[in-house]
Design an enzyme around this catalytic site. Sequence first.
Site, short mmCIF file in Angstrom:
data_model
loop_
_atom_site.label_atom_id
_atom_site.label_comp_id
_atom_site.label_asym_id
_atom_site.label_seq_id
_atom_site.Cartn_x
_atom_site.Cartn_y
_atom_site.Cartn_z
N SER A 11 4.51 2.00 8.15
CA SER A 11 4.19 0.94 7.19
C SER A 11 5.37 0.65 6.29
CB SER A 11 3.00 1.37 6.32
OG SER A 11 1.81 1.37 7.05
N ASP A 34 -8.74 -20.52 4.74
CA ASP A 34 -8.06 -19.73 5.77
C ASP A 34 -6.97 -18.81 5.24
OD1 ASP A 34 -6.14 -21.56 5.12
OD2 ASP A 34 -5.55 -22.01 7.18
N HIS A 76 0.82 -1.21 0.00
CA HIS A 76 0.00 0.00 0.00
C HIS A 76 0.85 1.27 0.00
CE1 HIS A 76 0.37 -0.70 4.45
NE2 HIS A 76 0.58 0.60 4.44
#
Length: 285
Positions: free
Chosen positions: A228, A113, A45
């Site tokens: 981040s 999962d 991102h």
Amino acid sequence: VIGGDECNINESPFLAFLYSQLLSSRRYFCGMTLINQEWVLTAAHCNLYPDRKDMNWWLLIKLGKHSGSTRRWVANYDEQVRYWPKEKFIWWYCPNKKKDVINNYVWVWWDKDILLWELWMLIRLNRPVKYSEHIAPLSLPSSPPSAKWWHVGSVCRIMGWGQITETWWNSEDTLPDVPRCANINLFNYEVCRAYNQRWWRGLPAKTLCAGDLEGIIRGGWDTCVGDSGGPLICDGQYQGIAYWGSKPCAEPDEPAAYSKVFDHLDWSQSVIAGGTWWRGDDTCP
């Protein structure tokens, strides 16, 4: 980094940061880790302007820097700058077999999962860096991190130039002059699901979960906005990439999520070697 201290100037020669000349006071916005002379690893991102190649020249990758704020800019003699990459590769979505909507966000699932979404990004620099006193790589891990059920596992180190107050993206006054470092603990994935089922049920089981043991109850040390893409270093090895946390930061019962580096070594090594690589529009591995 919330609750941390200033990093030693010699502690993080592998730490780089992504800088935009178009973000006004918010010029620094993501951490990165140098893994060899040509490649850095960060969160997906952090891919600002993904569809605007003409904007990429406004993005800089800075290496060897210790003082990163505009208020106390003290240059290291060996700092280096690289403009937007020669190449970038994103570990992306799988073709969806199932969709689930959590808080108006569409999560795409591959099996029961494993949730595959944009987790991390490999960037090839436009030219190699020269190793020096303040620029050196962090090796990829040789073994996975450890974590035991309801017990403290590996002691991990986080670092970055992100916010030092819990509020969500405040002013530049909440950004540190130099990177901050803190020790946190690795937890079992199921422990994190037990604390915060709303978000952790939507994250893949291979996600690393880490935080402050006491902070799980009352808030404590944590990564925050601007951290981040930075590294999670456990037992001296590069094990995680910061990519998700609570808003505000360091909230009780909300440990942060890190993409597990060890589980994607084959993909990373294949990309770096110039071999085949996978994106969401291709067949899943």
